[in-house]
Design a protein around this motif. Structure first.
Motif, PDB file in Angstrom:
ATOM      1  N   PRO A 243       0.700  -5.419   0.808  1.00  0.00           N
ATOM      2  CA  PRO A 243      -0.468  -6.298   0.825  1.00  0.00           C
ATOM      3  C   PRO A 243      -1.342  -5.999   2.039  1.00  0.00           C
ATOM      4  O   PRO A 243      -0.844  -5.587   3.084  1.00  0.00           O
ATOM      5  CB  PRO A 243       0.136  -7.702   0.928  1.00  0.00           C
ATOM      6  CG  PRO A 243       1.534  -7.554   0.432  1.00  0.00           C
ATOM      7  CD  PRO A 243       1.967  -6.175   0.813  1.00  0.00           C
ATOM      8  N   LEU A 244      -2.621  -6.200   1.870  1.00  0.00           N
ATOM      9  CA  LEU A 244      -3.582  -5.920   2.953  1.00  0.00           C
ATOM     10  C   LEU A 244      -3.659  -7.074   3.942  1.00  0.00           C
ATOM     11  O   LEU A 244      -3.393  -8.230   3.590  1.00  0.00           O
ATOM     12  CB  LEU A 244      -4.963  -5.679   2.351  1.00  0.00           C
ATOM     13  CG  LEU A 244      -5.163  -4.285   1.741  1.00  0.00           C
ATOM     14  CD1 LEU A 244      -6.307  -4.286   0.740  1.00  0.00           C
ATOM     15  CD2 LEU A 244      -5.411  -3.243   2.829  1.00  0.00           C
ATOM     16  N   MET A 245      -4.061  -6.754   5.169  1.00  0.00           N
ATOM     17  CA  MET A 245      -4.382  -7.780   6.159  1.00  0.00           C
ATOM     18  C   MET A 245      -5.804  -8.247   5.869  1.00  0.00           C
ATOM     19  O   MET A 245      -6.699  -7.428   5.631  1.00  0.00           O
ATOM     20  CB  MET A 245      -4.312  -7.190   7.571  1.00  0.00           C
ATOM     21  CG  MET A 245      -2.975  -6.614   7.949  1.00  0.00           C
ATOM     22  SD  MET A 245      -1.659  -7.836   7.995  1.00  0.00           S
ATOM     23  CE  MET A 245      -2.017  -8.662   9.538  1.00  0.00           C
ATOM     24  N   ARG A 246      -6.028  -9.566   5.886  1.00  0.00           N
ATOM     25  CA  ARG A 246      -7.347 -10.096   5.520  1.00  0.00           C
ATOM     26  C   ARG A 246      -7.753 -11.225   6.462  1.00  0.00           C
ATOM     27  O   ARG A 246      -6.900 -11.952   6.973  1.00  0.00           O
ATOM     28  CB  ARG A 246      -7.330 -10.633   4.078  1.00  0.00           C
ATOM     29  CG  ARG A 246      -6.857  -9.613   3.072  1.00  0.00           C
ATOM     30  CD  ARG A 246      -6.915 -10.135   1.659  1.00  0.00           C
ATOM     31  NE  ARG A 246      -8.264 -10.333   1.212  1.00  0.00           N
ATOM     32  CZ  ARG A 246      -8.778 -11.491   0.857  1.00  0.00           C
ATOM     33  NH1 ARG A 246      -8.035 -12.585   0.870  1.00  0.00           N
ATOM     34  NH2 ARG A 246     -10.029 -11.591   0.474  1.00  0.00           N
ATOM     35  N   ASN A 247      -9.061 -11.418   6.635  1.00  0.00           N
ATOM     36  CA  ASN A 247      -9.554 -12.497   7.495  1.00  0.00           C
ATOM     37  C   ASN A 247      -9.903 -13.721   6.641  1.00  0.00           C
ATOM     38  O   ASN A 247     -11.016 -13.852   6.144  1.00  0.00           O
ATOM     39  CB  ASN A 247     -10.761 -12.035   8.341  1.00  0.00           C
ATOM     40  CG  ASN A 247     -11.882 -11.421   7.525  1.00  0.00           C
ATOM     41  OD1 ASN A 247     -11.652 -10.705   6.576  1.00  0.00           O
ATOM     42  ND2 ASN A 247     -13.115 -11.702   7.901  1.00  0.00           N
ATOM     43  N   VAL A 248      -8.922 -14.577   6.448  1.00  0.00           N
ATOM     44  CA  VAL A 248      -9.110 -15.749   5.587  1.00  0.00           C
ATOM     45  C   VAL A 248      -8.349 -16.964   6.123  1.00  0.00           C
ATOM     46  O   VAL A 248      -7.378 -16.823   6.848  1.00  0.00           O
ATOM     47  CB  VAL A 248      -8.593 -15.480   4.149  1.00  0.00           C
ATOM     48  CG1 VAL A 248      -9.501 -14.539   3.392  1.00  0.00           C
ATOM     49  CG2 VAL A 248      -7.178 -14.941   4.154  1.00  0.00           C
TER      50      VAL A 248
END
Ligand SMILES: Cc1cc2nc3c(=O)[nH]c(=O)nc-3n(C[C@H](O)[C@H](O)[C@H](O)COP(=O)(O)OP(=O)(O)OC[C@H]3O[C@@H](n4cnc5c(N)ncnc54)[C@H](O)[C@@H]3O)c2cc1C
Ligand code: SF4
Length: 505
Positions: free
Chosen positions: A166-171
């Motif tokens: 899974p990707l790292m995300r800014n949420v």
């Protein structure tokens, strides 16, 4: 204060310690850092202060409102490549997918070797990545939010022995509403207008939207401020403005920063302004399954596979609403209608290439630059390999049919069909691509003869004139760029704070 220029008087004239042009991944952290230190900051943004929740999840409306040229900007060359950019408070971060990567150490080492960058070490960037990641809430996408679209690819990749994650995300509290590229209606995505910009405003920065910078004021090769136009509701010029400041930071992105410099005939002794454009060209592979995938459920870009990153090929998830996807499918007429009838059974994944091809931005007419870019044979070969790998992954995951972004190659339905990718010589013009990461057009380096800014991002030619955006990267980054842009912008801001006395602030 965040204010629309329509609320300001005609022929507005103000002074500040710094004027920043552009509110995206480069401009916003700069505004925050300098405001935090007590500088009088004015930030100008050509776009409006939009609320994606007001756009009723209508992707065309969102593009009209928040994309430059309604999303129709494209490169000239072979092939022509759509290159969407944000035109809204928060810049392209508002319409991006929320994927976060730090600058790869290997790429940074190559920059050092080739361009010197004597003032910056990788270790200097680490606390700046950490600071940005904290501010924009970077975290790994939970597997259950990836949706069947990403999970199908993950399953196929696992069967082939590839290593996705899974990707790292800014949420914060992402609901997997699936339309990040059209502005997050849930306000989950932590783009610049949700963190750095309001924080800068609370610290005293003045942020003016609908304000287009046009002229950089200089005296004796020293920056003195910016002039431009305040825009009306139809984005037409309403009145002129002038901001006086001893520090001017251009953060208009890798297309509009060089365009502004070229229009002003400025900072171009190296003749490198606008050159060395890289874009991370990308292709979409669509797979059809027997059962419903409902790919719009979940985070569109939630998963990646980087086993081939060393060869310049990255695989990252994507999906699009039907109105937009119908333009991206390799079919027309009845065939397109048939495919779209199976929209629920479609899955999609993207291939992003670290480009060795490079293009150039030059001055066009009517506030629009011309962007030239031709894909070379090396990068074309990376796409052919990427498409083959993605197709194999989907076949392993049980897809019955794969649509590839290569003109002349029909559906792939089994391993034997993959031979089609090798039966003809695939040329750049056969590929159907898009691109989302322009960079490199004001590259940094120690040598003023072959770079535009030094490693604290000040132009070699004009004292007090800085570039803090994707323009400064000397080569194709290989990963999604927003974190690198933020870290370098904070690095330049720290330089300014340490060397304040040089700029009569
Ligand atoms: C669909 C899409 C998905 C993406 N997904 C990701 C992702 O998941 N992760 C990632 O890392 N990157 C992603 N990106 C790219 C990333 O968002 C950009 O690289 C980044 O925002 C660029 O930052 P910047 O500061 O260089 O420019 P921008 O963020 O584009 O900001 C420039 C700002 O300057 C303003 N401006 C320009 N000219 C003027 C002027 N003359 N006067 C006043 N204002 C001006 C523009 O309106 C704009 O708001 C994506 C991009 C797109 C299009
Ligand atoms: S997946 Fe949906 S909720 Fe999550 S960031 Fe994207 S648009 Fe927002």
């Amino acid at each position: 204060m965040i204010i629309d220029s329509q609320e300001l008087e005609e022929n507005y004239h103000a002074s500040a310690d710094v004027v920043i042009v552009g509110s995206g991944a480069g401009g916003a952290p700069m505004a925050y850092k300098l405001a935090q230190a007590g500088w009088k900051v004015i930030l100008l943004e050509e776009g409006r202060n939009n609320n994606p929740a007001d756009l009723n999840r209508n992707s065309w409306e969102a593009m009209k409102e928040m994309y430059r040229d309604s999303g129709m900007l494209a490169t000239l060359g072979t092939p022509s490549i759509p290159l969407p950019l944000g035109l809204t408070l928060g810049g392209t971060t508002v319409i991006n997918s929320g994927t976060c990567f730090r600058t790869p150490e290997k790429v940074f080492a190559e920059w050092k070797e080739k361009f010197g960058l004597s003032e910056v070490q990788y270790a200097d960037l680490i606390p700046l990545f950490e600071e940005s990641e904290k501010m924009i809430h970077v975290q790994e996408a939970p597997y259950e939010l990836l949706g069947t679209n990403n999970q199908m690819f993950a399953e196929g990749a696992r069967k082939l022995g590839l290593h996705g994650r899974p990707l790292m995300r800014n949420v914060i509290n992402c609901k997997g509403a699936g339309i990040c590229a059209f502005g997050c209606p849930e306000h989950a995505k932590q783009s610049m207008e949700r963190n750095f910009l309001p924080a800068a405003s609370e610290l005293g920065a003045t942020i003016i939207t609908s304000a287009r910078a046009e002229k950089i004021i200089t005296q004796k090769k020293t920056a003195k401020g910016v002039e431009g136009s305040f825009l009306d509701a139809k984005r037409k010029r309403r009145t002129k403005f002038r901001i006086d400041a001893p520090v001017v930071v251009l953060s208009c992105g890798a297309i509009y920063t060089p365009y502004l410099l070229l229009n002003n005939g400025m900072a171009n002794c190296s003749r490198q302004v606008g050159r060395n454009l890289h874009i991370h060209p990308a292709a979409k592979v669509i797979a059809m399954f027997d059962e419903a995938i409902d790919a719009w459920n979940g985070v569109p870009q939630g998963y990646y596979v980087d086993d081939y990153a060393g060869e310049g090929i990255m695989f990252e998830g994507f999906f699009l609403p039907p109105a937009i996807l119908s333009f991206a499918l390799p079919a027309m007429g009845m065939k397109l209608k048939k495919y779209m009838a199976d929209y629920r059974k479609m899955a999609g994944f993207g291939i992003m290439v670290t480009d060795t091809s490079h293009g150039r931005v030059i001055k066009g007419l009517n506030h629009s630059p011309l962007i030239f870019y031709n894909l070379n044979e090396t990068d074309t070969a990376k796409f052919v390999k990427g498409v083959e790998i993605a197709a194999r992954v989907y076949l392993a995951a049980g897809a019955n049919k794969i649509l590839v972004p290569i003109h002349g190659i029909d559906e792939i339905t089994c391993e034997a069909d993959l031979q089609k990718l090798h039966d003809v010589k695939i040329k750049p013009g056969h590929l159907e691509l898009s691109a989302f990461h322009p960079m490199g057009t004001c590259r940094m380096g120690d040598d003023a003869k072959n770079s535009v800014v030094n490693s604290h991002l000040e132009t070699h030619d004009v004292k007090g004139l800085f570039v803090a955006d994707a323009s400064v990267f000397p080569s194709s980054l290989g990963v999604n760029p927003q974190m690198s842009i933020m870290a370098f912008s904070l690095f330049a801001a720290n330089y300014l704070l340490k060397n304040k006395s040089q700029y009569s602030v």
